[in-house]
Enzyme design. Structure first.
Site, PDB file in Angstrom:
ATOM      1  N   LYS A 141       0.847  -1.198   0.000  1.00 21.02           N
ATOM      2  CA  LYS A 141       0.000   0.000   0.000  1.00 21.02           C
ATOM      3  C   LYS A 141       0.876   1.238   0.000  1.00 21.02           C
ATOM      4  O   LYS A 141       1.950   1.255   0.617  1.00 21.02           O
ATOM      5  CB  LYS A 141      -0.912   0.025   1.238  1.00 21.02           C
ATOM      6  CG  LYS A 141      -1.715   1.307   1.412  1.00 21.02           C
ATOM      7  CD  LYS A 141      -2.452   1.355   2.744  1.00 21.02           C
ATOM      8  CE  LYS A 141      -3.102   2.719   2.963  1.00 21.02           C
ATOM      9  NZ  LYS A 141      -3.813   2.796   4.250  1.00 21.02           N
ATOM     10  N   GLU A 186      -9.153  12.156  12.191  1.00 21.85           N
ATOM     11  CA  GLU A 186      -8.365  11.024  12.702  1.00 21.85           C
ATOM     12  C   GLU A 186      -7.512  11.409  13.900  1.00 21.85           C
ATOM     13  O   GLU A 186      -6.623  12.262  13.809  1.00 21.85           O
ATOM     14  CB  GLU A 186      -7.463  10.468  11.593  1.00 21.85           C
ATOM     15  CG  GLU A 186      -6.732   9.212  11.995  1.00 21.85           C
ATOM     16  CD  GLU A 186      -6.313   8.360  10.805  1.00 21.85           C
ATOM     17  OE1 GLU A 186      -5.718   7.293  11.039  1.00 21.85           O
ATOM     18  OE2 GLU A 186      -6.586   8.755   9.659  1.00 21.85           O
ATOM     19  N   GLU A 230      -7.087  -2.089   2.855  1.00 21.12           N
ATOM     20  CA  GLU A 230      -6.414  -0.815   3.132  1.00 21.12           C
ATOM     21  C   GLU A 230      -6.506  -0.490   4.620  1.00 21.12           C
ATOM     22  O   GLU A 230      -5.530  -0.040   5.241  1.00 21.12           O
ATOM     23  CB  GLU A 230      -7.059   0.293   2.303  1.00 21.12           C
ATOM     24  CG  GLU A 230      -6.462   1.663   2.535  1.00 21.12           C
ATOM     25  CD  GLU A 230      -7.226   2.776   1.834  1.00 21.12           C
ATOM     26  OE1 GLU A 230      -7.047   3.944   2.229  1.00 21.12           O
ATOM     27  OE2 GLU A 230      -8.014   2.484   0.904  1.00 21.12           O
ATOM     28  N   GLU A 366     -11.996  10.576  -5.048  1.00 24.23           N
ATOM     29  CA  GLU A 366     -11.911  10.594  -3.586  1.00 24.23           C
ATOM     30  C   GLU A 366     -11.137  11.807  -3.094  1.00 24.23           C
ATOM     31  O   GLU A 366     -11.491  12.417  -2.077  1.00 24.23           O
ATOM     32  CB  GLU A 366     -11.264   9.302  -3.088  1.00 24.23           C
ATOM     33  CG  GLU A 366     -11.226   9.192  -1.574  1.00 24.23           C
ATOM     34  CD  GLU A 366     -10.692   7.854  -1.088  1.00 24.23           C
ATOM     35  OE1 GLU A 366      -9.914   7.850  -0.113  1.00 24.23           O
ATOM     36  OE2 GLU A 366     -11.054   6.812  -1.686  1.00 24.23           O
TER      37      GLU A 366
END
Length: 379
Positions: A141, A186, A230, A366
């Site tokens: 990733k 986050e 992910e 996105e």
């Protein structure tokens, strides 16, 4: 600020700057020295009172952007219906005045943020190249970002953009530290009296246009193999980084969906108990960069980011938050953000986690969703 509670600092009593690969550990050491030398009178003795510093750190060790800890002269705090004021000054000088009123907001402004060093076509190409590297087995990733740029009129009041973010995204951490402004969903780490917690976000889908399509979008995200993979990389990255600092760690049994005004995110909460005396700066040094903002394996992902992103991320996706004299603190990841220079140049960033099943056009879409908070706050 989050949910109308938080901390605001006025003026600068002390500014510490750091750079390079040891910027986070250097900050932890320097802050221990500052706290040890300080004389603190804190009759309230609750989280967020007494001596503390606001901080923002560069994402990459090679960044030209400095990392900072800033101790304000005056701090105004609010939490659970209580408010307090802290004054901080160098020994031997006069205590700062407590401002009874702040100056009114400046003139309204609306600016356009336009593609920067990596335009949409270039971003699609970068995602395609990243997928090829993942398919060849180089890594699992990588998180790739792109940028938007603009310029504020002279003497613009940043509090206007910050207020828009705080009002529009009350469940996020709205921050403004040394020209870095944004609203992050986050939590990188929160340390409070020996307990630590974090919220890991990875995996994203746009909100639906009505109740039925919105529910369908959330279900699609929760059952997506691509987003699940992910997300798992990001969770395991956090657990591995915290393991040596904690006596036990627990996580949500399964990822859950978090609703923001424009997006659904896949989330996992992590909680633990500190066992080695680490402070919150030690913890962000151990955690950064997580797989949620870099990729996995970390060093391979960082090398690919440097290769494919034609700009310096600066403090985007780095830790932003505050630390107290006792080492407790709250740190978010600097997402949904823009860096504003003293001359008024605005650079906003948004990125996506790229895995084997990623599609360039979908990832570009996105990033547009993730730019929305900052684009609307400034424009």
């Amino acid at each position: 600020m989050r949910r109308n509670q938080g901390l605001a600092g006025i003026g600068t009593a002390l500014r510490l700057e750091f750079s390079g690969a040891t910027r986070l550990t250097d900050a932890a050491t320097a802050w221990r020295e500052v706290a040890a030398a300080a004389t603190v009178s804190d009759p309230i003795e609750r989280t967020g009172t007494g001596l503390l510093a606001f901080g923002a750190f560069a994402f990459d060790a090679s960044s030209d952007q400095t990392s900072v800890l800033i101790v304000p002269q005056v701090i105004i705090g609010r939490d659970n219906g209580q408010c307090w004021v802290t004054r901080i000054w160098p020994t031997g000088t006069t205590p700062p005045e407590i401002p009874l009123a702040l100056r009114p907001l400046g003139t309204e402004y609306r600016i356009s943020l336009l593609p920067g060093a990596l335009p949409p076509a270039g971003y699609r190409d970068a995602v395609g190249e990243a997928v090829s590297r993942i398919a060849s087995g180089d890594l699992n990733k990588v998180v790739l970002a792109r940028d938007l740029v603009g310029r504020l009129p002279a003497e613009s009041d940043l509090r206007r953009a910050v207020s828009e973010l705080a009002l529009g995204y009350p469940d996020c951490w709205t921050y403004a530290v040394d020209g870095l402004v944004g609203s992050s969903p986050e939590t990188l780490i929160r340390a409070d009296h020996g307990e630590v917690n974090a919220r890991v976000l990875a995996g994203t889908v746009s909100r639906g246009s009505d109740a039925a399509s919105d529910l369908e979008a959330a279900l699609q995200l929760a059952t997506s193999a691509k987003d699940g993979d992910e997300h798992e990389f990001a969770v395991q990255s956090v657990l591995a980084s915290l393991h040596s600092h904690t006596s036990h760690l627990t996580t949500s049994e399964i990822p859950f969906t978090v609703k923001l005004p424009n997006l659904w995110h896949l989330a996992t909460d992590v909680e633990g108990t500190l066992s080695d005396g680490s402070n919150s700066l030690d913890l962000i040094a151990a955690l950064h960069p997580t797989a949620a903002v870099a990729g996995t394996p970390t060093e391979t992902a960082l090398a690919l980011i440097r290769e494919l992103e034609p700009f310096d991320r600066g403090r985007y996706a780095g830790p932003v938050g505050w630390v107290g004299a006792d080492g407790d603190g709250e740190w978010a990841i600097a997402l949904r953000c823009a860096q504003v220079s003293p001359a008024g140049a605005v650079t906003a960033y948004a990125g996506c986690g790229i895995v084997l099943d990623s599609e360039p056009e979908r990832e570009l879409a996105e990033t547009r969703m993730k730019f929305r908070p900052v684009v609307e706050a400034f424009g």
